[in-house]
Write an enzyme that holds these catalytic residues in place. Sequence first.
Site, mmCIF file in Angstrom:
data_model
loop_
_atom_site.group_PDB
_atom_site.id
_atom_site.type_symbol
_atom_site.label_atom_id
_atom_site.label_comp_id
_atom_site.label_asym_id
_atom_site.label_seq_id
_atom_site.Cartn_x
_atom_site.Cartn_y
_atom_site.Cartn_z
ATOM 1 N N ASP A 110 33.411 -46.686 7.107
ATOM 2 C CA ASP A 110 34.546 -47.106 7.904
ATOM 3 C C ASP A 110 35.100 -48.387 7.287
ATOM 4 O O ASP A 110 34.399 -49.090 6.532
ATOM 5 C CB ASP A 110 34.100 -47.336 9.346
ATOM 6 C CG ASP A 110 35.260 -47.678 10.250
ATOM 7 O OD1 ASP A 110 36.295 -46.992 10.175
ATOM 8 O OD2 ASP A 110 35.140 -48.642 11.032
ATOM 9 N N ASP A 160 37.844 -50.920 9.071
ATOM 10 C CA ASP A 160 38.013 -51.999 10.034
ATOM 11 C C ASP A 160 36.678 -52.306 10.714
ATOM 12 O O ASP A 160 36.065 -51.436 11.333
ATOM 13 C CB ASP A 160 39.040 -51.608 11.100
ATOM 14 C CG ASP A 160 40.444 -51.500 10.538
ATOM 15 O OD1 ASP A 160 40.900 -52.477 9.927
ATOM 16 O OD2 ASP A 160 41.081 -50.442 10.711
ATOM 17 N N ASP A 216 30.850 -49.307 12.504
ATOM 18 C CA ASP A 216 30.597 -50.355 13.493
ATOM 19 C C ASP A 216 30.818 -49.877 14.911
ATOM 20 O O ASP A 216 30.562 -50.619 15.857
ATOM 21 C CB ASP A 216 31.498 -51.565 13.231
ATOM 22 C CG ASP A 216 32.963 -51.268 13.552
ATOM 23 O OD1 ASP A 216 33.472 -50.237 13.049
ATOM 24 O OD2 ASP A 216 33.587 -52.040 14.296
#
Length: 342
Positions: free
Chosen positions: A26, A28, A225
């Site tokens: 990922d 961001d 995250d």
Amino acid sequence: MSQGVRTGPEGIGQALSTAYDTALLDLDGVVYAGGSAIAHAVESLEVARAGGMRLAYVTNNALRTPGTVAEHLTELGIPTEADDVITSAQAVARLISEQVPAGARVLVIGGDGLRVALRERGLEPVESADDDPAAVVQGYGGLDLPWGRFAEASYAVARGVPWFASNTDLTIPSGRGIAPGNGAAVEVVRIATGAEPQVAGKPLPPMHRETILRTGAERPLVVGDRLDTDIEGAFNGGVDSLLVLTGVTDGRQLLAAPPQHRPTYVDADLRGLLTGQPEVTADGDGFRCGGWTATAHADRLELEGEGESLDGLRALCAAAWTAAGEGSCDLDGDKALARLGL
């Protein structure tokens, strides 16, 4: 792929970057936030790549094109080609192309990433509900997306035009904090029309399919995250995952995670790619990792010992998830987390 996804921070004796052939990262909250690289990301990815691990960047953010994302990563010190980037715009464009005629018009509510992805699939982006679109697609369009764009989508969807969404993340990390994501914008159209979109992005299968088709990964490791997108997407795809604590997930959310939100591994940041993970073992009524022992009681989680904070968190995860079984843990873990500074 792994023979069966594990849903706990189990040990592994070799670096993750050598145990898996491809990291599906990922962006961001993992690699960067607000346009700036997260601490330790650049050097960790450089070492992982030098050791033979392929790096692929998988993002639910449909705003930017793969080429633009690759340029940004390269500027941050992470050499990247456009083919290394997979976006939810690409996944939703493939999904639409399988349901509408070639060359069909698609009303776009979003940015250039969606338009480029649609043209790749031979579809024609249009801007108005009056352009006779065969579909409506909605993706993150940045903080300056005019309110009138949501009205345009609502007009078309209310007429019965099929509605697609790149993703439904309610929030997105930024350099100034947490901002509304595409999921919040999708809710605006849902409220106005009562309709439900087809969604392509993480954690749903179209995004995982797009990622595997484009990377050819055989032993992928999802790195993210967010529990409800990255980790659930890995669970749905039957592959292992690494949660890094540089984005939106905190210790309390992790302990409460139901099975589909439980990562295989947990680490502070992307340095976790370069190491193994300690084993969590049963210890009497509790679970031990490093110098810590975590125990689940009737109303709370307790933690005893000392050592690395992450080891304590891994022990707490094992205790909480074992107590919760197939549900979510509702035991009070605040004092235990406070001992770890989390």
